[in-house]
Design a protein around this motif. Structure first.
Motif, PDB file in Angstrom:
ATOM      1  N   VAL A  91       0.838  -1.198   0.000  1.00 19.67           N
ATOM      2  CA  VAL A  91       0.000   0.000   0.000  1.00 19.67           C
ATOM      3  C   VAL A  91       0.877   1.253   0.000  1.00 19.67           C
ATOM      4  N   ALA A  92       1.946   1.246   0.813  1.00 19.70           N
ATOM      5  CA  ALA A  92       2.872   2.383   0.834  1.00 19.70           C
ATOM      6  C   ALA A  92       3.539   2.560  -0.529  1.00 19.70           C
ATOM      7  N   PHE A  93       3.875   1.445  -1.182  1.00 17.61           N
ATOM      8  CA  PHE A  93       4.470   1.498  -2.531  1.00 17.61           C
ATOM      9  C   PHE A  93       3.527   2.198  -3.496  1.00 17.61           C
ATOM     10  N   MET A  94       2.243   1.823  -3.453  1.00 18.32           N
ATOM     11  CA  MET A  94       1.270   2.423  -4.356  1.00 18.32           C
ATOM     12  C   MET A  94       1.125   3.926  -4.094  1.00 18.32           C
ATOM     13  N   ALA A  95       1.100   4.302  -2.808  1.00 18.57           N
ATOM     14  CA  ALA A  95       0.953   5.717  -2.466  1.00 18.57           C
ATOM     15  C   ALA A  95       2.147   6.528  -2.943  1.00 18.57           C
ATOM     16  N   LEU A  96       3.350   6.000  -2.760  1.00 14.93           N
ATOM     17  CA  LEU A  96       4.539   6.740  -3.173  1.00 14.93           C
ATOM     18  C   LEU A  96       4.695   6.745  -4.690  1.00 14.93           C
ATOM     19  N   LEU A  97       4.191   5.712  -5.356  1.00 14.75           N
ATOM     20  CA  LEU A  97       4.142   5.743  -6.826  1.00 14.75           C
ATOM     21  C   LEU A  97       3.294   6.929  -7.272  1.00 14.75           C
ATOM     22  N   LEU A  98       2.145   7.119  -6.608  1.00 13.86           N
ATOM     23  CA  LEU A  98       1.264   8.229  -6.960  1.00 13.86           C
ATOM     24  C   LEU A  98       1.918   9.575  -6.669  1.00 13.86           C
ATOM     25  N   GLU A  99       2.640   9.665  -5.550  1.00 20.02           N
ATOM     26  CA  GLU A  99       3.333  10.913  -5.227  1.00 20.02           C
ATOM     27  C   GLU A  99       4.420  11.208  -6.259  1.00 20.02           C
ATOM     28  N   GLY A 100       5.134  10.173  -6.692  1.00 24.08           N
ATOM     29  CA  GLY A 100       6.151  10.355  -7.715  1.00 24.08           C
ATOM     30  C   GLY A 100       5.563  10.757  -9.053  1.00 24.08           C
ATOM     31  N   LEU A 101       4.355  10.272  -9.328  1.00 18.06           N
ATOM     32  CA  LEU A 101       3.671  10.635 -10.567  1.00 18.06           C
ATOM     33  C   LEU A 101       3.492  12.146 -10.664  1.00 18.06           C
ATOM     34  N   VAL A 102       3.020  12.762  -9.579  1.00 22.24           N
ATOM     35  CA  VAL A 102       2.788  14.206  -9.594  1.00 22.24           C
ATOM     36  C   VAL A 102       4.106  14.953  -9.763  1.00 22.24           C
ATOM     37  N   ALA A 103       5.126  14.527  -8.999  1.00 19.92           N
ATOM     38  CA  ALA A 103       6.410  15.223  -9.040  1.00 19.92           C
ATOM     39  C   ALA A 103       7.036  15.169 -10.428  1.00 19.92           C
ATOM     40  N   ASP A 104       6.927  14.013 -11.092  1.00 17.56           N
ATOM     41  CA  ASP A 104       7.658  13.809 -12.338  1.00 17.56           C
ATOM     42  C   ASP A 104       6.864  14.141 -13.607  1.00 17.56           C
ATOM     43  N   TRP A 105       5.531  14.031 -13.552  1.00 26.49           N
ATOM     44  CA  TRP A 105       4.764  14.103 -14.781  1.00 26.49           C
ATOM     45  C   TRP A 105       3.763  15.246 -14.849  1.00 26.49           C
ATOM     46  N   SER A 106       3.521  15.935 -13.738  1.00 29.60           N
ATOM     47  CA  SER A 106       2.492  16.986 -13.760  1.00 29.60           C
ATOM     48  C   SER A 106       2.841  18.096 -14.751  1.00 29.60           C
ATOM     49  N   GLY A 107       4.081  18.575 -14.707  1.00 25.32           N
ATOM     50  CA  GLY A 107       4.478  19.658 -15.601  1.00 25.32           C
ATOM     51  C   GLY A 107       4.408  19.265 -17.066  1.00 25.32           C
ATOM     52  N   LEU A 108       4.847  18.047 -17.380  1.00 25.37           N
ATOM     53  CA  LEU A 108       4.834  17.594 -18.773  1.00 25.37           C
ATOM     54  C   LEU A 108       3.406  17.431 -19.282  1.00 25.37           C
ATOM     55  N   LEU A 109       2.502  16.919 -18.438  1.00 24.96           N
ATOM     56  CA  LEU A 109       1.115  16.782 -18.859  1.00 24.96           C
ATOM     57  C   LEU A 109       0.529  18.149 -19.207  1.00 24.96           C
ATOM     58  N   LEU A 110       0.802  19.123 -18.371  1.00 24.88           N
ATOM     59  CA  LEU A 110       0.219  20.454 -18.577  1.00 24.88           C
ATOM     60  C   LEU A 110       0.770  21.132 -19.833  1.00 24.88           C
ATOM     61  N   THR A 111       2.059  20.951 -20.084  1.00 19.12           N
ATOM     62  CA  THR A 111       2.654  21.626 -21.248  1.00 19.12           C
ATOM     63  C   THR A 111       2.406  20.867 -22.547  1.00 19.12           C
ATOM     64  N   ARG A 112       2.500  19.533 -22.514  1.00 25.19           N
ATOM     65  CA  ARG A 112       2.425  18.757 -23.751  1.00 25.19           C
ATOM     66  C   ARG A 112       1.001  18.380 -24.143  1.00 25.19           C
ATOM     67  N   GLU A 113       0.166  18.045 -23.159  1.00 34.15           N
ATOM     68  CA  GLU A 113      -1.198  17.606 -23.459  1.00 34.15           C
ATOM     69  C   GLU A 113      -2.192  18.759 -23.415  1.00 34.15           C
ATOM     70  N   LEU A 114      -1.999  19.711 -22.497  1.00 38.43           N
ATOM     71  CA  LEU A 114      -2.947  20.812 -22.346  1.00 38.43           C
ATOM     72  C   LEU A 114      -2.397  22.131 -22.879  1.00 38.43           C
ATOM     73  N   HIS A 115      -1.157  22.088 -23.373  1.00 37.84           N
ATOM     74  CA  HIS A 115      -0.550  23.206 -24.100  1.00 37.84           C
ATOM     75  C   HIS A 115      -0.563  24.514 -23.305  1.00 37.84           C
ATOM     76  N   THR A 116      -0.252  24.405 -22.027  1.00 33.58           N
ATOM     77  CA  THR A 116      -0.163  25.603 -21.204  1.00 33.58           C
ATOM     78  C   THR A 116       1.283  26.089 -21.168  1.00 33.58           C
ATOM     79  N   THR A 117       1.504  27.248 -20.591  1.00 32.35           N
ATOM     80  CA  THR A 117       2.865  27.787 -20.502  1.00 32.35           C
ATOM     81  C   THR A 117       3.639  27.089 -19.385  1.00 32.35           C
TER      82      THR A 117
END
Length: 405
Positions: free
Chosen positions: A213-239
């Motif tokens: 369960v801790a592994f799954m939670a930290l996977l989710l935390e890593g998702l935000v840290a590593d992929w949030s910016g790329l999703l916003l710029t590449r998929e939603l075309h924001t600055t």
């Protein structure tokens, strides 16, 4: 004159909170000033990735060994060593004059972080059990506050054109004496008589489920840290400026959730709270995946942080309570499994995104969050109260529960 158990417990509570905050500060400034490190040594994106991988692998391997090391030395000794060494290893990263030496320093930071992260959770669990009430979410809130403070300090130093080496080394130099001083506040858990049975040597299966369960939670935390910016710029075309808001807002949501996590656990109980956290996290990720604009995606990341942030502290608390006499080993094992999620999870999502799209990769995290919801029903339900070492301990204040409703 020897202090009373109550004053020792209060001092240890402040010391553990200070330790979490201190480790958060040095991690915050190190992460925020990574661009400065890259500029100093002329590193490209791949080189920076290797640096991060170096300390991630070293931390994970170290945590795998902590279960046996802590049985011999105890968490107080290891934490007194590990926390100051985190500040020293950060200083060595700042001083590294070449890429090979930087990789070695990063691995050293991973080793010391592995010791400190596992053992401060073990010490926090000990304080929690002595206090007979949930405290670990509050301790993790201290880490979040420290990370935010370290990041803001990094922004200020960069704005003042303070060189990378001077800024990071300066913070490490100030943090070192603080880390040494706070070590004298820690509690010591009396050693139990050794039992040589097979049952004693092996941890129960529930510890590995808590670790998953801790592994799954930290996977989710890593998702935000590593992929949030790329999703916003590449998929939603924001600055890039708008995309940069996602992670700080996520950290604010994380800090807020952890501030209330212990009180929610007293009110709701461990299992219902964990199930709710998994469900709300899944809804947050779903909002990110279907978001029509950057504002909705950022809101989804915030909702994800608000919910998932309580899972790891709760897992550490349950691990510390479920195996009487072997709490340190149990927490070390859960830490080893859980923190691997930060290393492995974002890479797996990256592979899925490469085959499809970034939204598809992030959508996979919905199932991860729902795993937490389902697993909640198999979790231990209570927070056993550990007896204080004093033969005539103070009574538990009225209105504070010692288990789950």
């Amino acid at each position: 004159m020897q202090s009373s158990p109550e004053s020792a417990l209060r001092r240890a509570h402040r010391g553990v909170l200070g330790t979490f905050a201190l480790v958060g500060v040095v991690n915050g400034i190190l992460a925020a000033r990574l661009p400065g490190l890259a500029s100093k040594l002329g590193l490209d994106t791949g080189d920076v990735g290797l640096v991060i991988l170096s300390w991630g692998v070293a931390a994970t391997l170290t945590m795998q060994c902590m279960r046996w090391i802590v049985a011999a030395l105890g968490n107080r000794v290891l934490l007194r060593i590990g926390t100051p060494m985190v500040t020293v290893s950060v200083g060595l990263i700042a001083l590294s004059p070449s890429f090979p030496l930087l990789l070695a320093a990063a691995a050293g930071f991973g080793v010391t972080s592995g010791v400190a992260e596992a053992m401060m959770n073990a010490q926090g669990s000990l304080v929690e059990r002595r206090a007979r009430r949930p405290l670990l979410n509050g301790f993790h809130a201290g880490w979040s506050a420290g990370a935010v403070a370290g990041g803001l300090l990094a922004v200020l130093l960069a704005a003042l054109d303070v060189p990378y080496t001077a800024s990071v080394l300066g913070v490490a130099a100030v943090a070192l004496p603080a880390a040494l001083a706070v070590g004298w506040t820690y509690l010591d858990e009396p050693a139990e008589e050794e039992e040589e049975s097979e049952e004693r040597r092996n941890l129960p299966g529930i510890i590995y489920l808590i670790g998953a369960v801790a592994f799954m939670a930290l996977l989710l935390e890593g998702l935000v840290a590593d992929w949030s910016g790329l999703l916003l710029t590449r998929e939603l075309h924001t600055t890039e400026a708008v995309a940069a808001l996602a992670y700080p807002l996520y950290e604010v949501a994380t800090f807020t959730g952890r501030l209330f996590g212990d009180r929610l656990r007293l009110r709701c109980g461990s299992r219902p709270l964990l199930a709710a956290a998994g469900t709300v996290t899944a809804l947050g990720v779903l909002l990110v995946v279907v978001a029509p604009s950057a504002a909705w995606a950022i809101a989804g990341f915030g909702l994800t942080g608000l919910a998932v942030c309580i899972v790891v502290p709760l897992c550490m608390s349950l691990a510390g309570a479920v195996v009487p006499g072997r709490s340190d080993a149990a927490i070390a094992q859960v830490s080893a499994i859980g923190y691997a999620g930060l290393l492995v999870g974002p890479v797996l999502i990256g592979f899925v995104a490469e085959a499809g799209s970034l939204r598809t990769g992030i959508a996979m995290a919905i199932g991860v969050a729902l795993f937490i919801t389902v697993a909640a029903g198999r979790m231990p339900s209570g927070l056993p109260a550990a007896p204080l070492p004093d033969p005539d301990p103070a009574p538990v204040p009225s209105g504070r529960a010692t288990g789950d409703s």
